[in-house]
Design an enzyme around this catalytic site. Structure first.
Site, short mmCIF file in Angstrom:
data_model
loop_
_atom_site.label_atom_id
_atom_site.label_comp_id
_atom_site.label_asym_id
_atom_site.label_seq_id
_atom_site.Cartn_x
_atom_site.Cartn_y
_atom_site.Cartn_z
CG ASP A 137 -55.12 -62.51 -43.43
OD1 ASP A 137 -56.28 -62.07 -43.48
OD2 ASP A 137 -54.56 -63.09 -44.37
CD GLU A 191 -51.70 -55.66 -39.82
OE1 GLU A 191 -50.77 -54.83 -39.68
OE2 GLU A 191 -52.61 -55.53 -40.67
CD GLU A 210 -55.93 -59.09 -40.34
OE1 GLU A 210 -56.63 -59.58 -41.24
OE2 GLU A 210 -55.06 -58.22 -40.57
CG ASN A 225 -54.56 -53.15 -39.44
OD1 ASN A 225 -55.23 -53.86 -40.21
ND2 ASN A 225 -54.15 -51.95 -39.76
#
Lengths: 247, 247
Positions: A67, A63, A135, A132
């Site tokens: 991101d 994640e 990502e 989540n």
């Protein structure tokens, strides 16, 4: 030749891996190379899995990576797309694009939760699981195929279809009203036809087909009828953009 | 052949561009392609410049872009380098690496402020100009040569020389003491020899050469004697790392 090689490499996979591969390739728009990254991206903490060094593994580290990749691809897109936007504008627009709500929508649309292996029932995950997973999925693409493919996926599958700067700026309130207005002006019949969609895991979904002039112009699927209509209208708007803006 | 082409292309530049090109190539470790991005990266708001479309141009938009690129390159580095670090750890470490203080140090070390054209005296810019220019410079590299080169620059020129995870974790307090300890154990003479360095634009700098066993092992330059010693020690530590860790 490429197809032939692809077939060989596909045939060397277990049937389970083969299905996973095909599903991923469909989402990605290109072939994944190493499935292990994607398996990790869909491994929930509750599975308590350990890697070969005894380190717990789940999608949380991915994640972080995803991101960051998302942040830089979107930054470059905005930089190029809005030459008149200053630093503050660019920062604000990026936050809107990578908002929790938006990421959840993306994860939900790709139905990433359907890939998750876990000991917990997925209804217990909460809403943010979708974002989540999205990502983490981006992080897996980066590790598997590098930045260029990661960017390619985001540009073709996300930015083109989901990132609408005019709408984010609040300039366009409703695509549905733009479509209706245009159809009325052009004297073309239109209808939103809802289709049953039982979704997965108990989450109710609404499917809609937008017919204009007796042809299906776009489809969409969302958690409410209103959202599905708006999404289908947005897609139709982009599909018809040239015609609409000429008028 | 490549050298020959490079020479031709260099000769077609104005003398001023030629100097700028050479200076950039030295910092980058590879050739820039289009100088315009770097010129923009070093254009301060106070210059009031407008581009061909009448949009004010300065390095502020490039800061946004560079910050994003820096974020993703550092994220990938940490992800690979610290397999046991969880999402929270990775996030914290990244903030330390891209801290304002650290970015200012980087900008200062590359003396980027020396490139700035502005109507304001650069001493009026304040301390953060260094970090801002560094971010803008990264943005310019991305636009000029793409993500791969941007990553290459950051890995070879920044991460290798400035990013020390052990030190960031607080595990290593002082490289100077590690070096002194090792020299004493190995019975090798060492000395820190300060050299005069008048710096630029009134900022006082201290240069230091670290001699071990009568050879110059490393050099450094910083705004205080203590910082310069520590930096030179860190560089010596990495240069001697294999020998030191074998003992």
């Amino acid at each position: 030749m490429r197809r032939f090689l692809r077939k060989i490499s596909r045939n060397s996979r277990s049937p389970e891996d083969g299905i996973f591969f095909e599903k991923l390739a469909k989402i990605l728009g290109f072939d994944p190379k190493d499935l292990k990254y994607y398996r990790k991206a869909f491994t929930h903490r509750s599975s308590n899995k350990l890697d070969e060094n005894g380190i717990p593994f789940n999608y949380e580290r991915l994640e972080f990576l995803g991101d960051a990749m998302l942040g830089s691809v979107i930054a470059a897109h905005l930089y190029n797309e809005v030459p008149g936007g200053d630093e503050g504008y660019l920062t604000k627009m990026r936050s809107k694009i990578v908002s929790r709500e938006h990421l959840n929508e993306l994860g939900r649309d790709f139905n990433l939760v359907g890939f998750v292996e876990s000991k917990v029932n997925s209804s217990q995950f909460g809403e943010n699981i979708h974002g989540n997973l999205f990502e983490a999925f981006i992080g897996a693409i980066y590790l598997d195929r590098g930045y260029t493919y990661c960017e390619k996926f985001l540009r073709t599958k996300i930015i083109k279809q989901y990132v609408d700067i005019a709408q984010l700026e609040g300039k366009v309130i409703s695509y549905k009203s733009l479509i209706i207005e245009w159809c009325q002006k052009e004297k073309m019949p239109f209808s939103f036809d809802f289709v049953e969609d039982n979704g997965i895991e108990g989450q109710k979904y609404f499917g809609v087909k937008l017919h204009i002039d007796h042809k299906v112009i776009s489809k969409a699927r969302a958690t409410s009828k209103k959202k599905a209509e708006e999404k289908a209208s947005q897609r139709a708007y982009f599909a018809l953009q040239e015609k609409i803006s000429k008028k």
